[in-house]
Motif scaffolding. Structure first.
Motif, PDB file in Angstrom:
ATOM      1  N   GLU A 184       3.330  -1.939   4.190  1.00  0.00           N
ATOM      2  CA  GLU A 184       3.072  -1.477   2.821  1.00  0.00           C
ATOM      3  C   GLU A 184       3.467  -0.024   2.586  1.00  0.00           C
ATOM      4  OE1 GLU A 184       1.553  -3.008   0.067  1.00  0.00           O
ATOM      5  OE2 GLU A 184       1.566  -4.980   1.030  1.00  0.00           O
ATOM      6  N   GLY A 185       3.852   0.684   3.640  1.00  0.00           N
ATOM      7  CA  GLY A 185       4.245   2.075   3.464  1.00  0.00           C
ATOM      8  C   GLY A 185       5.109   2.548   4.610  1.00  0.00           C
ATOM      9  N   ILE A 186       6.067   3.430   4.296  1.00  0.00           N
ATOM     10  CA  ILE A 186       6.922   4.027   5.324  1.00  0.00           C
ATOM     11  C   ILE A 186       7.105   5.504   5.005  1.00  0.00           C
ATOM     12  CG2 ILE A 186       8.174   1.897   5.859  1.00  0.00           C
ATOM     13  CD1 ILE A 186      10.533   3.019   4.165  1.00  0.00           C
ATOM     14  N   GLU A 187       7.497   6.267   6.012  1.00  0.00           N
ATOM     15  CA  GLU A 187       7.855   7.668   5.807  1.00  0.00           C
ATOM     16  C   GLU A 187       8.847   8.086   6.890  1.00  0.00           C
ATOM     17  OE1 GLU A 187       4.293  10.248   7.670  1.00  0.00           O
ATOM     18  OE2 GLU A 187       3.625   8.749   6.178  1.00  0.00           O
ATOM     19  N   ALA A 188       9.592   9.145   6.620  1.00  0.00           N
ATOM     20  CA  ALA A 188      10.556   9.678   7.569  1.00  0.00           C
ATOM     21  C   ALA A 188      10.180  11.123   7.861  1.00  0.00           C
ATOM     22  CB  ALA A 188      11.976   9.583   7.011  1.00  0.00           C
ATOM     23  N   PRO A 189       9.468  11.378   8.952  1.00  0.00           N
ATOM     24  CA  PRO A 189       8.909  12.708   9.234  1.00  0.00           C
ATOM     25  C   PRO A 189       9.942  13.815   9.405  1.00  0.00           C
ATOM     26  CG  PRO A 189       7.838  11.022  10.579  1.00  0.00           C
ATOM     27  CD  PRO A 189       9.020  10.378   9.936  1.00  0.00           C
ATOM     28  N   ASP A 190      11.192  13.464   9.667  1.00  0.00           N
ATOM     29  CA  ASP A 190      12.206  14.499   9.859  1.00  0.00           C
ATOM     30  C   ASP A 190      12.594  15.189   8.552  1.00  0.00           C
ATOM     31  OD1 ASP A 190      12.257  14.033  12.560  1.00  0.00           O
ATOM     32  OD2 ASP A 190      14.011  12.721  12.489  1.00  0.00           O
ATOM     33  N   TYR A 191      12.171  14.613   7.431  1.00  0.00           N
ATOM     34  CA  TYR A 191      12.486  15.192   6.131  1.00  0.00           C
ATOM     35  C   TYR A 191      11.260  15.893   5.539  1.00  0.00           C
ATOM     36  CZ  TYR A 191      16.656  12.301   6.455  1.00  0.00           C
ATOM     37  OH  TYR A 191      17.827  11.721   6.869  1.00  0.00           O
ATOM     38  N   ARG A 192      11.505  16.766   4.588  1.00  0.00           N
ATOM     39  CA  ARG A 192      10.430  17.544   3.961  1.00  0.00           C
ATOM     40  C   ARG A 192       9.397  16.628   3.313  1.00  0.00           C
ATOM     41  NH1 ARG A 192      11.400  21.161  -1.240  1.00  0.00           N
ATOM     42  NH2 ARG A 192      13.444  20.214  -0.996  1.00  0.00           N
ATOM     43  N   PHE A 193       9.853  15.650   2.528  1.00  0.00           N
ATOM     44  CA  PHE A 193       8.959  14.672   1.913  1.00  0.00           C
ATOM     45  C   PHE A 193       9.793  13.428   1.641  1.00  0.00           C
ATOM     46  CE2 PHE A 193       6.609  12.345  -1.190  1.00  0.00           C
ATOM     47  CZ  PHE A 193       5.281  12.718  -1.072  1.00  0.00           C
ATOM     48  N   CYS A 194       9.619  12.423   2.473  1.00  0.00           N
ATOM     49  CA  CYS A 194      10.335  11.160   2.317  1.00  0.00           C
ATOM     50  C   CYS A 194       9.322  10.044   2.533  1.00  0.00           C
ATOM     51  CB  CYS A 194      11.478  11.069   3.318  1.00  0.00           C
ATOM     52  SG  CYS A 194      12.436   9.542   3.191  1.00  0.00           S
ATOM     53  N   LEU A 195       8.881   9.446   1.440  1.00  0.00           N
ATOM     54  CA  LEU A 195       7.755   8.511   1.475  1.00  0.00           C
ATOM     55  C   LEU A 195       8.059   7.286   0.641  1.00  0.00           C
ATOM     56  CD1 LEU A 195       4.702   8.103   2.242  1.00  0.00           C
ATOM     57  CD2 LEU A 195       4.155   9.217   0.071  1.00  0.00           C
ATOM     58  N   GLY A 196       7.674   6.120   1.157  1.00  0.00           N
ATOM     59  CA  GLY A 196       7.769   4.893   0.392  1.00  0.00           C
ATOM     60  C   GLY A 196       6.442   4.155   0.416  1.00  0.00           C
ATOM     61  N   VAL A 197       6.052   3.609  -0.718  1.00  0.00           N
ATOM     62  CA  VAL A 197       4.851   2.768  -0.794  1.00  0.00           C
ATOM     63  C   VAL A 197       5.212   1.469  -1.506  1.00  0.00           C
ATOM     64  CG1 VAL A 197       3.186   4.657  -0.676  1.00  0.00           C
ATOM     65  CG2 VAL A 197       4.039   3.924  -2.908  1.00  0.00           C
ATOM     66  N   GLN A 198       4.656   0.364  -1.022  1.00  0.00           N
ATOM     67  CA  GLN A 198       4.997  -0.937  -1.570  1.00  0.00           C
ATOM     68  C   GLN A 198       4.244  -1.237  -2.863  1.00  0.00           C
ATOM     69  OE1 GLN A 198       7.484  -3.357  -0.252  1.00  0.00           O
ATOM     70  NE2 GLN A 198       7.080  -3.633  -2.429  1.00  0.00           N
ATOM     71  N   TRP A 199       3.124  -0.564  -3.066  1.00  0.00           N
ATOM     72  CA  TRP A 199       2.341  -0.791  -4.280  1.00  0.00           C
ATOM     73  C   TRP A 199       2.783   0.157  -5.393  1.00  0.00           C
ATOM     74  CZ3 TRP A 199       0.582   1.557   0.145  1.00  0.00           C
ATOM     75  CH2 TRP A 199       0.054   2.846   0.046  1.00  0.00           C
ATOM     76  N   HIS A 200       2.046   0.144  -6.505  1.00  0.00           N
ATOM     77  CA  HIS A 200       2.405   0.937  -7.675  1.00  0.00           C
ATOM     78  C   HIS A 200       1.333   1.993  -7.949  1.00  0.00           C
ATOM     79  CE1 HIS A 200       5.984  -1.192  -9.202  1.00  0.00           C
ATOM     80  NE2 HIS A 200       5.455  -2.241  -8.580  1.00  0.00           N
ATOM     81  N   PRO A 201       1.439   3.177  -7.313  1.00  0.00           N
ATOM     82  CA  PRO A 201       0.419   4.210  -7.496  1.00  0.00           C
ATOM     83  C   PRO A 201       0.401   4.809  -8.894  1.00  0.00           C
ATOM     84  CG  PRO A 201       2.258   5.084  -6.238  1.00  0.00           C
ATOM     85  CD  PRO A 201       2.486   3.604  -6.366  1.00  0.00           C
ATOM     86  N   GLU A 202       1.442   4.545  -9.686  1.00  0.00           N
ATOM     87  CA  GLU A 202       1.458   5.076 -11.057  1.00  0.00           C
ATOM     88  C   GLU A 202       0.345   4.476 -11.919  1.00  0.00           C
ATOM     89  OE1 GLU A 202       4.400   1.589 -11.063  1.00  0.00           O
ATOM     90  OE2 GLU A 202       3.774   3.191  -9.689  1.00  0.00           O
ATOM     91  N   PHE A 203      -0.261   3.378 -11.464  1.00  0.00           N
ATOM     92  CA  PHE A 203      -1.396   2.808 -12.202  1.00  0.00           C
ATOM     93  C   PHE A 203      -2.705   3.528 -11.894  1.00  0.00           C
ATOM     94  CE2 PHE A 203       1.536  -0.740 -12.747  1.00  0.00           C
ATOM     95  CZ  PHE A 203       1.255  -1.134 -14.052  1.00  0.00           C
ATOM     96  N   ALA A 204      -2.693   4.411 -10.893  1.00  0.00           N
ATOM     97  CA  ALA A 204      -3.845   5.260 -10.573  1.00  0.00           C
ATOM     98  C   ALA A 204      -5.130   4.445 -10.420  1.00  0.00           C
ATOM     99  CB  ALA A 204      -4.030   6.344 -11.634  1.00  0.00           C
ATOM    100  N   ILE A 205      -5.068   3.418  -9.579  1.00  0.00           N
ATOM    101  CA  ILE A 205      -6.251   2.596  -9.331  1.00  0.00           C
ATOM    102  C   ILE A 205      -7.320   3.398  -8.594  1.00  0.00           C
ATOM    103  CG2 ILE A 205      -7.071   0.583  -8.028  1.00  0.00           C
ATOM    104  CD1 ILE A 205      -4.469  -0.801  -8.703  1.00  0.00           C
ATOM    105  N   THR A 206      -6.878   4.291  -7.710  1.00  0.00           N
ATOM    106  CA  THR A 206      -7.811   5.138  -6.972  1.00  0.00           C
ATOM    107  C   THR A 206      -7.325   6.594  -7.032  1.00  0.00           C
ATOM    108  OG1 THR A 206      -6.670   5.078  -4.831  1.00  0.00           O
ATOM    109  CG2 THR A 206      -8.166   3.242  -5.342  1.00  0.00           C
ATOM    110  N   PRO A 207      -8.201   7.560  -6.716  1.00  0.00           N
ATOM    111  CA  PRO A 207      -7.754   8.961  -6.637  1.00  0.00           C
ATOM    112  C   PRO A 207      -6.634   9.170  -5.618  1.00  0.00           C
ATOM    113  CG  PRO A 207     -10.148   8.864  -6.758  1.00  0.00           C
ATOM    114  CD  PRO A 207      -9.669   7.451  -6.588  1.00  0.00           C
ATOM    115  N   SER A 208      -6.567   8.327  -4.592  1.00  0.00           N
ATOM    116  CA  SER A 208      -5.495   8.443  -3.607  1.00  0.00           C
ATOM    117  C   SER A 208      -4.125   8.222  -4.238  1.00  0.00           C
ATOM    118  CB  SER A 208      -5.709   7.451  -2.459  1.00  0.00           C
ATOM    119  OG  SER A 208      -6.852   7.778  -1.703  1.00  0.00           O
ATOM    120  N   ASP A 209      -4.039   7.319  -5.216  1.00  0.00           N
ATOM    121  CA  ASP A 209      -2.777   7.099  -5.917  1.00  0.00           C
ATOM    122  C   ASP A 209      -2.325   8.373  -6.622  1.00  0.00           C
ATOM    123  OD1 ASP A 209      -2.443   4.409  -5.199  1.00  0.00           O
ATOM    124  OD2 ASP A 209      -3.632   3.704  -6.890  1.00  0.00           O
ATOM    125  N   GLN A 210      -3.239   9.023  -7.301  1.00  0.00           N
ATOM    126  CA  GLN A 210      -2.911  10.265  -7.998  1.00  0.00           C
ATOM    127  C   GLN A 210      -2.531  11.357  -7.003  1.00  0.00           C
ATOM    128  OE1 GLN A 210      -6.775  10.050  -9.955  1.00  0.00           O
ATOM    129  NE2 GLN A 210      -5.741  10.130 -11.944  1.00  0.00           N
TER     130      GLN A 210
END
Length: 241
Positions: free
Chosen positions: A204-230
């Protein structure tokens, strides 16, 4: 060209595309308002990016961060070396060509990059990974990843890995997420870390630590279901500041 600095980082947001019919009798672009709203709420200035593959570098010269959105599409299995194509696969080749060019350019610049749902899948392929083409056919006892309830409600939980950017952002070991996908990450590329997994084992999630910020999430955090999404959007925009 010298990019003009603003107090709000310019965040490029990719669009979905549809053929003529429905909203318009001519081909049209679409994006949900909450993608842009989540960026604005986090302190960024959202900029929508039409599909012009030849202009990918020009776009990247003008933005400070890139968000690859989800949508009604799949990545062509040929792009990750698959010899077959599941009957459910529906591609939007110009969109994928454009987003892949943007993603590669953003990575080359070490520009903050966030992939959401199909955006995570595209990011994983660009980083050398592969995809499950249809979860019900490849995952035993799979959850309903195309949840029947509204997208502004949770569909299932995900467990976050202990040593990851995502967990440090969200501050939780388990969080509820929405779910709107029939494909998922299968194998990750070199240097890519899995940071979130559903109870059925789907990544459900991936990241590439060698980059400054490279993150993928399988869900839709733009719906702000939890504070973690925001928090995901705040961290993304802050990385571009």
């Amino acid at each position: 060209m010298v990019k003009q600095q603003t107090s709000q980082p310019l965040v490029g947001i990719t669009l979905d595309s549809e053929a003529a019919g429905g909203w318009s009798k001519f081909p049209w672009y679409a994006v949900r308002q909450n993608y842009a709203g989540a960026v604005k709420e986090a302190g960024g200035l959202p900029v929508l990016l039409p599909h012009e593959p030849a202009e990918a570098e020009v776009y990247l010269e003008r933005i400070d961060a890139l968000m690859i959105t989800g949508g009604a599409f799949d990545v062509d299995p040929a792009l990750f070396g698959a010899n077959d194509r599941h009957e459910t696969v529906h591609t939007k080749d110009r969109r994928t060509e454009f987003e892949a060019a943007l993603a590669r350019g953003a990575l080359a610049r070490d520009m903050p990059l966030l992939g959401i749902c199909g955006g995570q899948q595209l990011l994983n392929v660009v980083l050398g990974g592969s995809l499950i083409q249809h979860i019900p056919d490849e995952v035993e006892a799979a959850l309903a990843h195309e949840q029947p309830n509204p997208r502004d409600q949770a569909g299932h939980d995900v467990a976050l890995s202990g040593d990851s950017l995502l967990k440090s952002i969200c501050g939780a070991e388990v969080m509820p997420v929405n779910s709107a996908h029939h494909q998922a990450v299968k194998a990750v590329g070199a240097g890519v870390q899995v940071n979130a997994v559903a109870p059925d084992g789907v990544i459900e999630g991936i990241e590439a630590p060698d980059y400054r910020f490279c993150l993928g999430v399988q869900w839709h955090p733009e719906f702000a279901i939890t504070p973690s999404d925001q928090a995901i959007f705040r961290a993304f925009v802050s990385a571009a500041a």
